[in-house]
Write an enzyme that holds these catalytic residues in place. Sequence first.
Site, PDB file in Angstrom:
ATOM      1  N   ASP A 129       2.341  -1.820  -4.472  1.00 49.16           N
ATOM      2  CA  ASP A 129       0.934  -1.394  -4.425  1.00 49.16           C
ATOM      3  C   ASP A 129       0.187  -2.171  -5.509  1.00 49.16           C
ATOM      4  O   ASP A 129       0.792  -2.896  -6.289  1.00 49.16           O
ATOM      5  CB  ASP A 129       0.806   0.133  -4.638  1.00 49.16           C
ATOM      6  N   TYR A 162     -14.701  -0.137   9.654  1.00 51.21           N
ATOM      7  CA  TYR A 162     -13.273   0.216   9.759  1.00 51.21           C
ATOM      8  C   TYR A 162     -12.767  -0.132  11.156  1.00 51.21           C
ATOM      9  O   TYR A 162     -11.737  -0.797  11.310  1.00 51.21           O
ATOM     10  CB  TYR A 162     -13.099   1.706   9.505  1.00 51.21           C
ATOM     11  N   GLN A 170      -1.481   7.543   1.698  1.00 51.32           N
ATOM     12  CA  GLN A 170      -1.027   8.753   2.402  1.00 51.32           C
ATOM     13  C   GLN A 170       0.219   8.476   3.250  1.00 51.32           C
ATOM     14  O   GLN A 170       1.193   9.224   3.215  1.00 51.32           O
ATOM     15  CB  GLN A 170      -2.161   9.259   3.310  1.00 51.32           C
ATOM     16  N   LEU A 216       1.479   3.563  -2.095  1.00 56.99           N
ATOM     17  CA  LEU A 216       1.058   4.789  -2.804  1.00 56.99           C
ATOM     18  C   LEU A 216       0.000   5.560  -2.015  1.00 56.99           C
ATOM     19  O   LEU A 216      -0.500   6.581  -2.471  1.00 56.99           O
ATOM     20  CB  LEU A 216       0.528   4.440  -4.200  1.00 56.99           C
ATOM     21  N   ARG A 245      -1.285  -0.998  -8.018  1.00 54.10           N
ATOM     22  CA  ARG A 245      -1.159  -0.389  -9.346  1.00 54.10           C
ATOM     23  C   ARG A 245       0.232   0.234  -9.469  1.00 54.10           C
ATOM     24  O   ARG A 245       0.923   0.441  -8.483  1.00 54.10           O
ATOM     25  CB  ARG A 245      -2.245   0.687  -9.528  1.00 54.10           C
ATOM     26  N   GLY A 293       0.820  -1.218   0.000  1.00 53.42           N
ATOM     27  CA  GLY A 293       0.000   0.000   0.000  1.00 53.42           C
ATOM     28  C   GLY A 293       0.845   1.256   0.000  1.00 53.42           C
ATOM     29  O   GLY A 293       0.508   2.266   0.609  1.00 53.42           O
ATOM     30  N   LYS A 302     -10.056  -2.862  12.514  1.00 54.99           N
ATOM     31  CA  LYS A 302      -8.874  -2.421  13.266  1.00 54.99           C
ATOM     32  C   LYS A 302      -8.735  -3.210  14.577  1.00 54.99           C
ATOM     33  O   LYS A 302      -7.654  -3.640  14.944  1.00 54.99           O
ATOM     34  CB  LYS A 302      -8.924  -0.917  13.525  1.00 54.99           C
TER      35      LYS A 302
END
Length: 316
Positions: free
Chosen positions: A34, A142, A12, A10, A36, A8, A146
């Site tokens: 990532d 979410y 934030q 790419l 893509r 992941g 978590k």
Amino acid sequence: MKKILVTGCLGQIGTELVTELRKRYGKDNVVASDIRKPEGNAIVEGGIFEIIDVLDKEKMLQVAKKYEVDTIVHLAALLSAVAEAKPQLAWNINMGGLVNALEVARELNCKFFTPSSIGAFGPDTPKDSTPQDTIQRPKTMYGVTKVSGELLCDYYHTKFGVDTRGVRFPGLISYVAPPGGGTTDYAVDIYYEALKNGKYTSYIDKGTYMDMMYMPDAINAIITLMEADASKLKHRNAFNITAMSFEPSEIAAEIKKHIPEFEIEFKPDPIRQAIANSWPNSIDCTCAKKEWGFKAEYDLAKMTKDMLEKLKEKEA
Ligand code: VAH
């Protein structure tokens, strides 16, 4: 940590973490990945990059073996607002991806980091100075992923001896990569809008306190925790960490010190307001400070000054 695979990358956090890891450990020791591979992207062009869909465990294992990684930083996940809109997809990606990454770490005996969030707390959790160990009954998908992730990482440590580590991130603010689909993103958008339009309509209502942190402090926290002495880590996964707690009017007032004409108005988005209302006002990070020396350098004033300066340069 010597050879680090980041999933992941790419997103934030990933964008800034990979840049810092390449600086500190050498670009040939960081495998960015990532789902893509965008043309011309600085992370893709700046060092080793592999396409990994975290739901494809065999590909993740093959890449980890190819580069002989000793650490996995697993960041690929859907954030709170997107997860609430697509709860089944969020469960599949957040949990399916996590269990694959943990399995690769187990099979290759890698150190492991994945972030939890203040989203792991719910409406029954004490809202002020939320303790490290407390009630965790989140009402969002979410948050469910978590809390489940925290428990799964503890299990992989206890059952299989995997060196799993993690923090509960507050809202993260950065000028490099825009956030994607979070509830705290208003605290990033407001800086862009202040510079562009001199005003901002906040989807989070005034008086809604949430914990926040500037990205440089978040990146430093990940690396400090991963380099910490394992014998000192009582809590290991999901350390509470934060740098500040504020509500939208307070960040607006800080921006007005630099842009006097700046105005904020409020138009709460029911879904993201409900998510924010279920999260703590402020969390206690004593354990992180005691067990691995966590500290944050940026408060609201220092972050605002830096954000506006860096965004002016970036948008110039
Ligand atoms: C979100 N930025 O808003 C993320 C984070 C604490 C918030 O988990 O979903």
